[in-house]
Design an enzyme around this catalytic site. Structure first.
Site, PDB file in Angstrom:
ATOM      1  N   SER A  80      48.659  54.771  17.679  1.00 48.67           N
ATOM      2  CA  SER A  80      50.033  54.461  18.048  1.00 48.67           C
ATOM      3  C   SER A  80      50.271  52.986  17.833  1.00 48.67           C
ATOM      4  O   SER A  80      49.437  52.148  18.203  1.00 48.67           O
ATOM      5  CB  SER A  80      50.279  54.827  19.514  1.00 48.67           C
ATOM      6  OG  SER A  80      51.570  54.415  19.923  1.00 48.67           O
ATOM      7  N   PHE A 101      56.610  54.787  24.841  1.00 46.98           N
ATOM      8  CA  PHE A 101      56.593  56.159  25.351  1.00 46.98           C
ATOM      9  C   PHE A 101      55.292  56.857  24.997  1.00 46.98           C
ATOM     10  O   PHE A 101      54.764  57.655  25.777  1.00 46.98           O
ATOM     11  CB  PHE A 101      57.791  56.941  24.776  1.00 46.98           C
ATOM     12  CG  PHE A 101      57.663  58.425  24.960  1.00 46.98           C
ATOM     13  CD1 PHE A 101      57.868  59.017  26.210  1.00 46.98           C
ATOM     14  CD2 PHE A 101      57.297  59.248  23.891  1.00 46.98           C
ATOM     15  CE1 PHE A 101      57.722  60.406  26.376  1.00 46.98           C
ATOM     16  CE2 PHE A 101      57.148  60.612  24.058  1.00 46.98           C
ATOM     17  CZ  PHE A 101      57.356  61.189  25.305  1.00 46.98           C
ATOM     18  N   GLU A 102      54.738  56.559  23.833  1.00 50.75           N
ATOM     19  CA  GLU A 102      53.504  57.204  23.404  1.00 50.75           C
ATOM     20  C   GLU A 102      52.347  56.825  24.329  1.00 50.75           C
ATOM     21  O   GLU A 102      51.510  57.668  24.677  1.00 50.75           O
ATOM     22  CB  GLU A 102      53.197  56.809  21.958  1.00 50.75           C
ATOM     23  CG  GLU A 102      54.295  57.240  20.984  1.00 50.75           C
ATOM     24  CD  GLU A 102      54.066  56.718  19.577  1.00 50.75           C
ATOM     25  OE1 GLU A 102      52.967  56.165  19.330  1.00 50.75           O
ATOM     26  OE2 GLU A 102      54.968  56.849  18.722  1.00 50.75           O
ATOM     27  N   LEU A 103      52.280  55.549  24.770  1.00 50.81           N
ATOM     28  CA  LEU A 103      51.241  55.124  25.708  1.00 50.81           C
ATOM     29  C   LEU A 103      51.451  55.778  27.068  1.00 50.81           C
ATOM     30  O   LEU A 103      50.502  56.223  27.710  1.00 50.81           O
ATOM     31  CB  LEU A 103      51.247  53.596  25.832  1.00 50.81           C
ATOM     32  CG  LEU A 103      50.273  53.000  26.847  1.00 50.81           C
ATOM     33  CD1 LEU A 103      48.836  53.424  26.535  1.00 50.81           C
ATOM     34  CD2 LEU A 103      50.384  51.485  26.880  1.00 50.81           C
TER      35      LEU A 103
END
Length: 614
Positions: free
Chosen positions: A412, A491-493
């Site tokens: 990411s 948001f991915e984390l």
């Protein structure tokens, strides 16, 4: 009558001396007749004539007997090196006085009698040792008369040794004349260390201030006469310059310590060394004592010897020798004792058994072991990651077997924006994510990465796709930067943190690509994750080479996996093996990986990657 007897002796000696091939001297009669007291110190000077200089007289002053007859000695080479002969009073033949003569010391042209005796009386003749055949007449005769000691009260007090206190006013007296008044004192002739003192003609010699050079051997001559004869009375006095008497007790220099380590069965020498201050009546006492329980006794030792002597003090040493140190000696105290007229000083010493060599070896072994453990611990701490990787390569099992997951790691990063300047950075997060990570982790070490641009088909729901690929991944790699924490990629984390709380096999790896400040809008759960999750710092071009510390740390956090591409050369065991940015390094860029050539980095992006709908 006595004088007539000496004249008769001189006439008889003429024939005896001629018999020894000693011709007549240039003088017609003995130069002088000297009188000495039996048992006293005495000196005779060989007053040979010398036209250029005199040994005992200044050149401007001549002896009463000197005149033209001195010319026979003008050819002699060295008048200070002479031979002495004695014609005894009893008429025996004249004999040469050698260095072995008892109580007599010959010092160049001086004959020094330590103690005069009746046997020293007689006619003395001196002549140069080195002379030409024509100089046999170069000699001097003198008569020495030795008188017995008297019991007169004044005479019994005669002193032939005097002390002068440095810096004080004093006087030097001729022995035997110290009790006479100035009116009775005859005219004197004084010598100091064999040299005539021209200005001193009276008794005593007045000294306004005493210095070191006033010390020495003084000789005083004066003439005595009776009705029919005259003779020269000569006396010797030893003058010594001194300091004031000490007012201190002796100072013990050795031993200093109270205890001494010794080996049983070995010989031992103990030194008692003390410094004594000056005293005129110097009577030092230095001894060794032993104290055992309530008893104390003196040790029989050789006499003390002087180690060092100065004007102000003297150092004396006394030694005790133990042939073999026994167990009983360890229970005794050895006492060094020193005493002068002021008082005494002691210093005790206790013998102690020497520590064994075994204990020394044990101590050395313990210290070496501790040092080895600390060194090993430091090496483990410094190279722990390399050691773990080495162990994984040859011993660990593949943890990816049977976990039903498709990817080793999900990557990411902050997505590149076409509105940003291309020249802003030649090595951005996108380059790291899309080029370097696949090239090293996939192509070199056999890991499988999940890249949204490559591995996720476009057209799906963004949030659902993210959650799906994270669930299929064993690790999550998040490249943090200011754009990442402030943009939509955070948001991915957040999704990965929530999933990691449910799935313990999912591990998250943070790459700190550049420094950033946490925005206030950052979710609380993400804030906590940033503080506890493992992170690896990106250091620019220094981290690009595959064998840099950066990649070693990344591999440490990656899942254990068997790979055909992993060999010994892929292990970074020693930290000093690294790429230098100044070297010309080339790597075949697989999938657009960077290459270092001529000091410049060339980056190729993924060609024809489909753009994401988000």
């Amino acid at each position: 009558m006595l004088y007539l007897g000496w004249i008769f002796l001189w006439l008889v000696a003429q024939g005896r001396i001629r018999g020894l091939n000693t011709p007549d001297c240039f003088t017609e009669k003995p130069l002088r007749t000297y009188s000495a007291r039996c048992g006293e110190e005495f000196v005779l000077f060989c007053d040979l004539p010398e036209p250029q200089k005199s040994h005992f007289y200044h050149g401007s002053q001549l002896s009463p007997t000197r005149g033209s007859e001195y010319l026979p000695c003008s050819g002699s080479e060295n008048l200070s090196d002479v031979q002495w002969y004695l014609q005894p009073k009893n008429g025996d033949p004249a004999v040469e006085i050698t260095q072995n003569a008892p109580q007599v010391i010959q010092e160049k042209s001086t004959l020094h009698f330590l103690t005069t005796g009746i046997n020293h009386a007689g006619l003395y003749i001196c002549r140069p040792r080195m002379r030409s055949p024509q100089e046999n007449a170069c000699c001097v005769r003198m008569i020495l008369e030795v008188k017995p000691q008297t019991n007169m009260s004044c005479e019994s007090a005669i002193s032939h040794e005097q002390h002068l206190l440095l810096g004080s006013m004093s006087a030097i007296y001729c022995p035997g004349l110290s009790h006479q008044s100035d009116a009775q004192s005859p005219e004197m002739t004084w010598y100091q260390n064999g040299k005539l003192l021209c200005e001193e003609r009276s008794n005593p010699i007045e000294v306004d201030e005493v210095y070191d050079y006033h010390q020495g051997t003084y000789v005083c001559d004066y003439t005595q006469t009776d009705n029919s004869s005259s003779w020269t009375v000569r006396a010797v006095v030893q003058v010594k310059t001194i300091v004031k008497n000490t007012n201190l007790k002796p100072d013990i220099l050795d031993p200093i310590k109270d205890t001494l380590e010794v080996e049983l069965g070995k010989p031992l020498t103990l030194n008692c060394t003390a410094r004594f201050g000056f005293e005129i009546n110097f009577n030092p006492v230095i001894k060794w004592y032993i104290r055992d329980s309530d008893q104390e006794w003196e040790i029989e030792t050789p006499k003390g010897r002087s180690v060092k002597s100065t004007l102000k003090d003297e150092v004396i040493e006394r030694v005790v020798l133990l042939e073999k140190v026994t167990e009983s000696d360890l229970h005794k105290k050895f006492i060094c004792f020193a005493q002068n007229s002021i008082g005494n000083t002691t210093q005790s010493i206790q013998l102690k058994k020497k520590t064994g060599v075994v204990f020394l070896y044990l101590l050395l072994g313990t210290v070496t072991g501790l040092a080895g453990m600390l060194t090993t611990g430091a090496l483990f701490y410094m190279y722990w990651i390399e050691i773990v990787l080495l162990y994984r390569t040859y011993q660990s099992k593949d943890e990816t077997l049977g976990d039903q997951k498709e990817f080793d790691a999900f990557v990411s990063y902050a997505k590149w924006s076409p509105f940003e300047s291309e020249a802003s950075s030649s090595l951005s997060e996108e380059t790291l994510a899309l080029n370097l990570l696949p090239d090293v982790l996939e192509n070199k070490y056999g890991y499988t990465l999940c890249l949204l641009e490559r591995d996720v088909a476009p057209g799906g729901v963004y949030t659902e796709d993210i959650v799906s690929v994270i669930k299929k991944s064993r690790r999550g790699i998040f490249i943090l930067s200011p754009n990442y924490v402030s943009g939509p990629s955070i948001f991915e984390l957040q999704a990965a943190v929530n999933l990691a709380l449910e799935d313990q096999t999912l591990k998250l790896i943070l790459i700190k690509f550049s420094s950033f400040q946490e925005p206030e809008s950052l979710p609380h759960l993400v804030r906590r994750a940033l503080r506890v999750l493992p992170n690896v710092t990106w250091k620019g071009l220094k981290s690009v080479p595959p064998n840099s510390r950066f990649w070693t740390q990344i591999r440490y956090h990656m899942p254990v996996k068997s790979s055909r591409g992993v060999t010994w050369n892929h292990l970074r065991i020693m930290p000093w093996i690294f790429f230098s940015g100044k070297d010309a390094v080339r790597q075949n860029p697989l999938g657009g990986a960077p290459s270092l050539e001529d000091g410049k980095m060339h980056v190729n992006r993924f060609p024809c990657l489909p753009s994401c709908p988000w």
